[in-house]
Design an enzyme around this catalytic site. Structure first.
Site, PDB file in Angstrom:
ATOM      1  N   GLU A  53      -5.487  -4.509  10.798  1.00 45.73           N
ATOM      2  CA  GLU A  53      -4.472  -3.482  10.994  1.00 45.73           C
ATOM      3  C   GLU A  53      -4.789  -2.662  12.241  1.00 45.73           C
ATOM      4  O   GLU A  53      -5.601  -1.719  12.170  1.00 45.73           O
ATOM      5  CB  GLU A  53      -4.425  -2.542   9.788  1.00 45.73           C
ATOM      6  CG  GLU A  53      -4.076  -3.217   8.487  1.00 45.73           C
ATOM      7  CD  GLU A  53      -3.458  -2.225   7.503  1.00 45.73           C
ATOM      8  OE1 GLU A  53      -2.339  -2.461   7.058  1.00 45.73           O
ATOM      9  OE2 GLU A  53      -4.095  -1.190   7.217  1.00 45.73           O
ATOM     10  N   GLY A  86       2.812  -0.989   4.320  1.00 43.36           N
ATOM     11  CA  GLY A  86       2.867   0.405   3.885  1.00 43.36           C
ATOM     12  C   GLY A  86       4.308   0.832   3.649  1.00 43.36           C
ATOM     13  O   GLY A  86       4.921   0.513   2.639  1.00 43.36           O
ATOM     14  N   GLY A  87       4.869   1.539   4.634  1.00 49.39           N
ATOM     15  CA  GLY A  87       6.197   2.149   4.504  1.00 49.39           C
ATOM     16  C   GLY A  87       7.265   1.235   3.937  1.00 49.39           C
ATOM     17  O   GLY A  87       8.022   1.631   3.038  1.00 49.39           O
ATOM     18  N   SER A 121       3.252  -1.637  10.483  1.00 48.13           N
ATOM     19  CA  SER A 121       4.701  -1.664  10.761  1.00 48.13           C
ATOM     20  C   SER A 121       5.356  -3.001  10.427  1.00 48.13           C
ATOM     21  O   SER A 121       6.284  -3.440  11.114  1.00 48.13           O
ATOM     22  CB  SER A 121       4.972  -1.278  12.216  1.00 48.13           C
ATOM     23  OG  SER A 121       4.608   0.081  12.430  1.00 48.13           O
ATOM     24  N   ASN A 147       0.869  -1.182   0.000  1.00 52.73           N
ATOM     25  CA  ASN A 147       0.000   0.000   0.000  1.00 52.73           C
ATOM     26  C   ASN A 147       0.903   1.228   0.000  1.00 52.73           C
ATOM     27  O   ASN A 147       1.482   1.574   1.031  1.00 52.73           O
ATOM     28  CB  ASN A 147      -0.893  -0.038   1.254  1.00 52.73           C
ATOM     29  CG  ASN A 147      -1.722   1.223   1.411  1.00 52.73           C
ATOM     30  OD1 ASN A 147      -1.841   2.016   0.465  1.00 52.73           O
ATOM     31  ND2 ASN A 147      -2.297   1.416   2.581  1.00 52.73           N
ATOM     32  N   TRP A 148       1.010   1.851  -1.155  1.00 56.68           N
ATOM     33  CA  TRP A 148       1.951   2.976  -1.276  1.00 56.68           C
ATOM     34  C   TRP A 148       1.379   4.298  -0.765  1.00 56.68           C
ATOM     35  O   TRP A 148       2.078   5.300  -0.723  1.00 56.68           O
ATOM     36  CB  TRP A 148       2.393   3.129  -2.741  1.00 56.68           C
ATOM     37  CG  TRP A 148       3.354   2.069  -3.171  1.00 56.68           C
ATOM     38  CD1 TRP A 148       3.942   1.116  -2.383  1.00 56.68           C
ATOM     39  CD2 TRP A 148       3.850   1.847  -4.502  1.00 56.68           C
ATOM     40  NE1 TRP A 148       4.767   0.325  -3.136  1.00 56.68           N
ATOM     41  CE2 TRP A 148       4.733   0.745  -4.435  1.00 56.68           C
ATOM     42  CE3 TRP A 148       3.645   2.464  -5.743  1.00 56.68           C
ATOM     43  CZ2 TRP A 148       5.403   0.259  -5.562  1.00 56.68           C
ATOM     44  CZ3 TRP A 148       4.298   1.977  -6.858  1.00 56.68           C
ATOM     45  CH2 TRP A 148       5.173   0.891  -6.764  1.00 56.68           C
ATOM     46  N   LYS A 149       0.106   4.316  -0.447  1.00 57.90           N
ATOM     47  CA  LYS A 149      -0.538   5.552   0.034  1.00 57.90           C
ATOM     48  C   LYS A 149      -0.228   6.702  -0.927  1.00 57.90           C
ATOM     49  O   LYS A 149      -0.148   6.467  -2.122  1.00 57.90           O
ATOM     50  CB  LYS A 149      -0.082   5.837   1.476  1.00 57.90           C
ATOM     51  CG  LYS A 149      -0.229   4.599   2.359  1.00 57.90           C
ATOM     52  CD  LYS A 149      -0.035   4.842   3.813  1.00 57.90           C
ATOM     53  CE  LYS A 149      -0.206   3.531   4.568  1.00 57.90           C
ATOM     54  NZ  LYS A 149      -0.151   3.677   6.007  1.00 57.90           N
ATOM     55  N   GLU A 179      -6.956   5.059   7.555  1.00 57.51           N
ATOM     56  CA  GLU A 179      -6.734   6.471   7.181  1.00 57.51           C
ATOM     57  C   GLU A 179      -7.956   7.035   6.444  1.00 57.51           C
ATOM     58  O   GLU A 179      -8.266   8.217   6.560  1.00 57.51           O
ATOM     59  CB  GLU A 179      -5.452   6.588   6.326  1.00 57.51           C
ATOM     60  CG  GLU A 179      -4.218   6.400   7.196  1.00 57.51           C
ATOM     61  CD  GLU A 179      -3.013   5.818   6.488  1.00 57.51           C
ATOM     62  OE1 GLU A 179      -2.990   5.792   5.242  1.00 57.51           O
ATOM     63  OE2 GLU A 179      -2.089   5.363   7.191  1.00 57.51           O
ATOM     64  N   GLY A 198       2.436   2.649  10.758  1.00 59.50           N
ATOM     65  CA  GLY A 198       3.455   3.684  10.602  1.00 59.50           C
ATOM     66  C   GLY A 198       4.157   4.090  11.887  1.00 59.50           C
ATOM     67  O   GLY A 198       4.843   5.106  11.921  1.00 59.50           O
ATOM     68  N   HIS A 217      -9.583   1.396   4.759  1.00 63.80           N
ATOM     69  CA  HIS A 217      -8.317   1.609   5.475  1.00 63.80           C
ATOM     70  C   HIS A 217      -8.552   2.627   6.591  1.00 63.80           C
ATOM     71  O   HIS A 217      -9.346   3.553   6.429  1.00 63.80           O
ATOM     72  CB  HIS A 217      -7.248   2.113   4.501  1.00 63.80           C
ATOM     73  CG  HIS A 217      -5.882   2.119   5.105  1.00 63.80           C
ATOM     74  ND1 HIS A 217      -5.478   3.114   5.967  1.00 63.80           N
ATOM     75  CD2 HIS A 217      -4.846   1.248   5.014  1.00 63.80           C
ATOM     76  CE1 HIS A 217      -4.239   2.844   6.374  1.00 63.80           C
ATOM     77  NE2 HIS A 217      -3.831   1.711   5.807  1.00 63.80           N
TER      78      HIS A 217
HETATM   79  P1  PGA Z   1       2.731   0.636   7.599  1.00 65.44           P
HETATM   80  O1  PGA Z   1       1.282   0.825   6.973  1.00 65.44           O
HETATM   81  O2  PGA Z   1       3.270  -0.680   7.093  1.00 65.44           O
HETATM   82  O3  PGA Z   1       3.520   1.812   7.113  1.00 65.44           O
HETATM   83  O4  PGA Z   1       2.578   0.621   9.081  1.00 65.44           O
HETATM   84  C1  PGA Z   1       0.422  -0.259   6.793  1.00 65.44           C
HETATM   85  C2  PGA Z   1      -0.888   0.209   6.219  1.00 65.44           C
HETATM   86  O5  PGA Z   1      -1.345   1.310   6.562  1.00 65.44           O
HETATM   87  O6  PGA Z   1      -1.512  -0.496   5.428  1.00 65.44           O
END
Ligand code: PGA
Length: 254
Positions: A163, A229-230, A208, A4-6, A93, A169, A91
């Site tokens: 999640e 994500g990251g 994470s 997930n590159w956001k 966010e 993050g 998600h």
């Molecule tokens: P993260 O994000 O790996 O940067 O914690 C995961 C996500 O939001 O899907």
């Protein structure tokens, strides 16, 4: 494994990542099933690079409806036309910054299915909920809410990603066994609602995840993969994680 590159990477950076990934994969041939979710703007370019590879494309969000006067909206049909087979829905966010309710998430899951996309549905509790031992009730509410607007057929074809919001993050992660317990709970609720289909919905962990800890989660019996994500933004790290993740049962084309 899902990347997930956001809101990261330009179109050119996204394309370069995909090209590099495909080139390196053909050498290392990892057996993991991979889905990359770039920004909506980069979907087409990334999709072109992925043609002929085993890596699939996903959107990060969709809006309701097919077409119409909805300024700024991107429908599932458009994502699908750009090459997406999957779409992330709900998600945290989106729930937190864009006010998406359980009910809207359920409508979006239905809409994704109608648009020939398979939904990757995210659920997870906040830090407060975690501290006050409300994880079970929050997850139960979020999963049960899916059944309000979405058909059982569509829900047979989802991936669920657990999640915890406090792990996204932050570098903080739950005990893998705790994440496993929540994954087991998700399976249990789905099994009650879709009795004949207990094990077909893959349940992933996200929050994470990195090449350093992914194996701890993937070695849990109820966790089938990871939503990253990251750590998915770097091709080297992504390949490391992909080599670790075992192949699971998500390869069902619509
Ligand atoms: P993260 O994000 O790996 O940067 O914690 C995961 C996500 O939001 O899907």
């Amino acid at each position: 494994m899902i990347a997930n590159w956001k809101m990261h990477k330009t179109v050119e950076e996204s394309r370069a990542f995909a090209r590099e990934l495909v080139r390196r994969m053909s050498r290392s041939a990892p057996s993991t099933q991979l889905i990359i979710c770039p920004t909506a703007l980069s979907l087409w370019a990334v999709g072109q690079e992925l043609i002929g590879s085993r890596v699939m494309l996903g959107g990060q969000n969709l809006d309701l409806g097919r077409e119409g006067a909805f300024t700024g909206a991107v429908s599932g049909y458009l994502l699908h036309e750009a090459g997406a087979k999957w779409v992330i829905v709900g998600h945290s966010e989106r729930r937190q910054y864009f006010g998406e309710s359980d009910s809207l998430v359920s409508q979006k899951v239905a809409q994704a299915w109608e648009s020939h996309l398979r939904p990757i549905v995210c659920v997870g509790e906040s830090l407060n909920d975690y501290r006050e031992a409300r994880t079970i009730s929050v997850i139960t509410r979020q999963i049960e809410a899916l059944f309000k607007e979405t058909s059982r057929e569509a829900l047979r074809n989802i991936i669920v990603a657990y999640e915890p919001i406090w792990a996204i993050g932050t570098g903080e992660v739950p005990q893998p066994s705790q994440a496993n317990d929540v994954a087991a709970l998700i399976r249990e609720i789905l099994a009650q609602k879709i009795p004949d289909d207990r094990d077909d919905v893959p349940v992933l962990y996200g929050g994470s995840v990195s090449s350093k800890n992914i194996h701890q989660f993937l070695s849990q019996p109820h966790i089938d993969g990871a939503l990253v994500g990251g750590a998915s933004l770097h091709v080297e790290e992504f390949l490391k994680m992909a080599d670790i993740a075992p192949y699971e049962n998500t390869n069902q084309e619509q």
